[in-house]
Design a protein around this motif. Sequence first.
Motif, PDB file in Angstrom:
ATOM      1  N   ILE A 192      34.002  43.911  41.618  1.00  0.00           N
ATOM      2  CA  ILE A 192      34.120  45.305  42.038  1.00  0.00           C
ATOM      3  C   ILE A 192      33.853  46.182  40.810  1.00  0.00           C
ATOM      4  O   ILE A 192      34.228  45.815  39.697  1.00  0.00           O
ATOM      5  CB  ILE A 192      35.496  45.594  42.683  1.00  0.00           C
ATOM      6  N   VAL A 193      33.166  47.280  41.016  1.00  0.00           N
ATOM      7  CA  VAL A 193      32.856  48.215  39.941  1.00  0.00           C
ATOM      8  C   VAL A 193      33.598  49.510  40.223  1.00  0.00           C
ATOM      9  O   VAL A 193      33.471  50.089  41.305  1.00  0.00           O
ATOM     10  CB  VAL A 193      31.340  48.485  39.846  1.00  0.00           C
ATOM     11  N   SER A 194      34.384  49.943  39.254  1.00  0.00           N
ATOM     12  CA  SER A 194      35.141  51.193  39.392  1.00  0.00           C
ATOM     13  C   SER A 194      34.448  52.295  38.589  1.00  0.00           C
ATOM     14  O   SER A 194      33.550  52.025  37.781  1.00  0.00           O
ATOM     15  CB  SER A 194      36.562  50.998  38.861  1.00  0.00           C
ATOM     16  N   ARG A 195      34.884  53.508  38.790  1.00  0.00           N
ATOM     17  CA  ARG A 195      34.364  54.622  37.996  1.00  0.00           C
ATOM     18  C   ARG A 195      34.625  54.375  36.515  1.00  0.00           C
ATOM     19  O   ARG A 195      33.790  54.669  35.669  1.00  0.00           O
ATOM     20  CB  ARG A 195      35.014  55.929  38.436  1.00  0.00           C
ATOM     21  N   GLY A 196      35.779  53.814  36.215  1.00  0.00           N
ATOM     22  CA  GLY A 196      36.108  53.503  34.823  1.00  0.00           C
ATOM     23  C   GLY A 196      35.152  52.479  34.240  1.00  0.00           C
ATOM     24  O   GLY A 196      34.754  52.599  33.067  1.00  0.00           O
ATOM     25  N   ASP A 197      34.781  51.464  35.025  1.00  0.00           N
ATOM     26  CA  ASP A 197      33.809  50.470  34.560  1.00  0.00           C
ATOM     27  C   ASP A 197      32.476  51.137  34.225  1.00  0.00           C
ATOM     28  O   ASP A 197      31.845  50.811  33.222  1.00  0.00           O
ATOM     29  CB  ASP A 197      33.568  49.393  35.624  1.00  0.00           C
ATOM     30  N   VAL A 198      32.051  52.064  35.070  1.00  0.00           N
ATOM     31  CA  VAL A 198      30.782  52.764  34.850  1.00  0.00           C
ATOM     32  C   VAL A 198      30.862  53.586  33.567  1.00  0.00           C
ATOM     33  O   VAL A 198      29.944  53.554  32.737  1.00  0.00           O
ATOM     34  CB  VAL A 198      30.412  53.644  36.063  1.00  0.00           C
ATOM     35  N   SER A 214      34.649  44.185  37.390  1.00  0.00           N
ATOM     36  CA  SER A 214      35.854  43.363  37.349  1.00  0.00           C
ATOM     37  C   SER A 214      35.664  42.199  38.302  1.00  0.00           C
ATOM     38  O   SER A 214      35.327  42.396  39.471  1.00  0.00           O
ATOM     39  CB  SER A 214      37.079  44.166  37.787  1.00  0.00           C
ATOM     40  N   SER A 215      35.859  40.988  37.804  1.00  0.00           N
ATOM     41  CA  SER A 215      35.708  39.827  38.677  1.00  0.00           C
ATOM     42  C   SER A 215      37.055  39.237  39.075  1.00  0.00           C
ATOM     43  O   SER A 215      37.126  38.363  39.923  1.00  0.00           O
ATOM     44  CB  SER A 215      34.840  38.760  38.008  1.00  0.00           C
ATOM     45  N   ARG A 216      38.137  39.734  38.468  1.00  0.00           N
ATOM     46  CA  ARG A 216      39.478  39.333  38.894  1.00  0.00           C
ATOM     47  C   ARG A 216      39.894  40.299  39.986  1.00  0.00           C
ATOM     48  O   ARG A 216      40.270  41.433  39.723  1.00  0.00           O
ATOM     49  CB  ARG A 216      40.447  39.403  37.726  1.00  0.00           C
ATOM     50  N   LEU A 217      39.781  39.822  41.206  1.00  0.00           N
ATOM     51  CA  LEU A 217      39.946  40.709  42.354  1.00  0.00           C
ATOM     52  C   LEU A 217      41.229  40.455  43.108  1.00  0.00           C
ATOM     53  O   LEU A 217      41.685  39.324  43.220  1.00  0.00           O
ATOM     54  CB  LEU A 217      38.782  40.509  43.327  1.00  0.00           C
ATOM     55  N   ARG A 218      41.737  41.511  43.665  1.00  0.00           N
ATOM     56  CA  ARG A 218      42.830  41.415  44.627  1.00  0.00           C
ATOM     57  C   ARG A 218      42.225  41.822  45.952  1.00  0.00           C
ATOM     58  O   ARG A 218      41.741  42.948  46.111  1.00  0.00           O
ATOM     59  CB  ARG A 218      43.986  42.334  44.228  1.00  0.00           C
ATOM     60  N   THR A 219      42.153  40.895  46.872  1.00  0.00           N
ATOM     61  CA  THR A 219      41.568  41.160  48.183  1.00  0.00           C
ATOM     62  C   THR A 219      42.647  41.030  49.249  1.00  0.00           C
ATOM     63  O   THR A 219      43.747  40.538  48.985  1.00  0.00           O
ATOM     64  CB  THR A 219      40.431  40.167  48.486  1.00  0.00           C
ATOM     65  N   LEU A 226      31.714  38.333  48.195  1.00  0.00           N
ATOM     66  CA  LEU A 226      32.270  39.245  47.205  1.00  0.00           C
ATOM     67  C   LEU A 226      32.383  38.530  45.863  1.00  0.00           C
ATOM     68  O   LEU A 226      32.967  37.451  45.772  1.00  0.00           O
ATOM     69  CB  LEU A 226      33.655  39.719  47.660  1.00  0.00           C
ATOM     70  N   VAL A 227      31.810  39.127  44.798  1.00  0.00           N
ATOM     71  CA  VAL A 227      31.889  38.527  43.463  1.00  0.00           C
ATOM     72  C   VAL A 227      32.569  39.430  42.446  1.00  0.00           C
ATOM     73  O   VAL A 227      32.891  39.011  41.344  1.00  0.00           O
ATOM     74  CB  VAL A 227      30.495  38.101  42.939  1.00  0.00           C
TER      75      VAL A 227
END
Length: 135
Positions: free
Chosen positions: A117-123, A2-7, A114-115
């Motif tokens: 984030i990879v989640s378990r769902g993404d994997v 996901s490249s649309r991040l909330r930081t 930071l570019v």
Amino acid sequence: MSSRLRTVGPKMPVRELQHLFVSHNFNAFPVVDDSGALLGIVTKLDLLRIFRHDRARLRPSLAELWAKHVEDIMRRSVVTLEPRDPVTKAIDRMLASRLRSLPVVERHAGKTLLVGIVSRGDVLKSLRFENEKAD
């Protein structure tokens, strides 16, 4: 990824962080500086930890706890991935660290930017896609 991040920033008050966890239902937020460099990560467990009973403080002051900032509770040592890392590396790192998501970073001029984030769902989606390609 996901490249649309909330930081979040290191100076964000813990009370505001708690509102973000509730409204977004994320398990973690990457902590970045103004240039987008990754400074750390803060999880729901990190937030909950400050409310744990501490023998040194017989009666913790709730106002004192809410006055803390993200930088006071974040993890500075972060398990990361790079954009070209294979999905097997994400799996290995998630299993070893027991983390639900991993920041994806690129290194430029001595900074870790930071570019994504990879989640378990993404994997899991990636594995499904690979399975469909094989059929």
